[in-house]
Design an enzyme around this catalytic site. Sequence first.
Site, PDB file in Angstrom:
ATOM      1  N   GLY A 158       0.812  -1.221   0.000  1.00 47.41           N
ATOM      2  CA  GLY A 158       0.000   0.000   0.000  1.00 47.41           C
ATOM      3  C   GLY A 158       0.837   1.259   0.000  1.00 47.41           C
ATOM      4  O   GLY A 158       0.588   2.196  -0.765  1.00 47.41           O
ATOM      5  N   LYS A 159       1.865   1.290   0.830  1.00 46.67           N
ATOM      6  CA  LYS A 159       2.716   2.479   0.899  1.00 46.67           C
ATOM      7  C   LYS A 159       3.584   2.594  -0.354  1.00 46.67           C
ATOM      8  O   LYS A 159       3.888   3.704  -0.805  1.00 46.67           O
ATOM      9  CB  LYS A 159       3.571   2.437   2.163  1.00 46.67           C
ATOM     10  N   CYS A 214       2.951   0.072  13.239  1.00 48.40           N
ATOM     11  CA  CYS A 214       1.533   0.119  13.598  1.00 48.40           C
ATOM     12  C   CYS A 214       1.387  -0.382  15.038  1.00 48.40           C
ATOM     13  O   CYS A 214       0.523  -1.188  15.359  1.00 48.40           O
ATOM     14  CB  CYS A 214       0.679  -0.693  12.628  1.00 48.40           C
TER      15      CYS A 214
END
Length: 436
Positions: free
Chosen positions: A261-262, A377
Amino acid sequence: MSLQILSVRVQASRVLASILKREASLSTLLPVAITNTPANERPLLQQLCYGTLRYLPQLELIAQRLLAKPLKPKDQDVQALILMGLYQLLHSRVPAHAAISETVQAAVKLKKKPWAKGLVNAVLRNFQRQPELQQTLQQNPIYSYAHPQWLIKRIKNAWPDHWSQVLEQNNNQAPMTLRVNLSAISRPDYSERLKAEGIPHHFGQFAATAIILDNPVDVDQLPGFSQGLISVQDEAAQLAAGLLDLQPQQRVLDACAAPGGKTGHILESETNLDHCLALDVSPDRLIRIEENLQRIGLNCELKTADAAESSWWDGQPFDRILLDAPCSATGVIRRNPDIKSLRKNSDIGNLSALQLNILENLWSMLGSDGRLVYATCSVLPDENEAVIKQFLDTHPEAVEFRVKADWGIERSAGRQLFPQENSHDGFYYAVIDKKG
């Protein structure tokens, strides 16, 4: 009684039993179970797995009181059925009589000896007959917060003013958040596309690319998803690309990059990079990155390698490095409730040592006047500011760039975000510049 319903509970018990035995994660097991479940029963399968794991410490506490002795490791599928039955009685809309009878019948389908059916039935019915048990357990924080004791203690000690909020948010359902590909469409224009499809939503508060849906939908219902107009990504994770301060013709490394995603956001944010390399230790997870990049129509070199060692590096320094470090994932428990079962207190020290090791290794690959963004996270300081402070103390050429923002809490090093209702997950960021 529906055989499909029974098959759902058998499937769920097998998934849960594997997690209880720490054999695999929910993200690995559930997709396989879904393919073996009729389409109309898949939402129930997901509810049973996610719900049971979300309240697992609470349910285990009840089961301990109701069982005369612990079940043997080989009978974890029966344990899983008991926990699943308790979940349905406590937290689901399944009628009590159906929850008990169908869970008991699932014990038969497991082809265990008759004792299993009798035990599941007895435990669930005894729970029904003892309403005072919940009142007795209410004073126990493991019961009231549905977290393991070690994690409650760590979060409470770290965040005396925020700990209960963090624990409560961990038990809520996370929102579905989209990242708009601003190289292809503006956020207001994509919002109009959603309105035309009757999908209610609102803009994220902190990331200029974020749109948060009021209710989750299948990605196939999202306009332009297959064309790469949007991706599914939490708003906190969308902050990474902006912190990198990307410029044309830079060499960029995305370490520990899966599921990508990043990486995709980096490529969308600066379409004229000299080179982008996405690194991950798992070849299977690299396939996920490749699939995501193909969907958004962007390219990046992919390499299977360990970010903690350097044999894969060609010696050319990078201008920007994103280190999304392996961590406890305690900031995303609401998306991965199996963390409550899979993670142990002893893991935290091992993870912080690994994080520092990877950071040290990648720092040597960063060029002068380069920037490294450290992200996790996690909501545990041992994995976040403690790692960064230890690193900064031993590297005079490393200068923290103090991020001034309206998101998160400024710490002695970096910024910490906590999971928020209908908003972002728990995350940590630190930005370190390398002075020549």
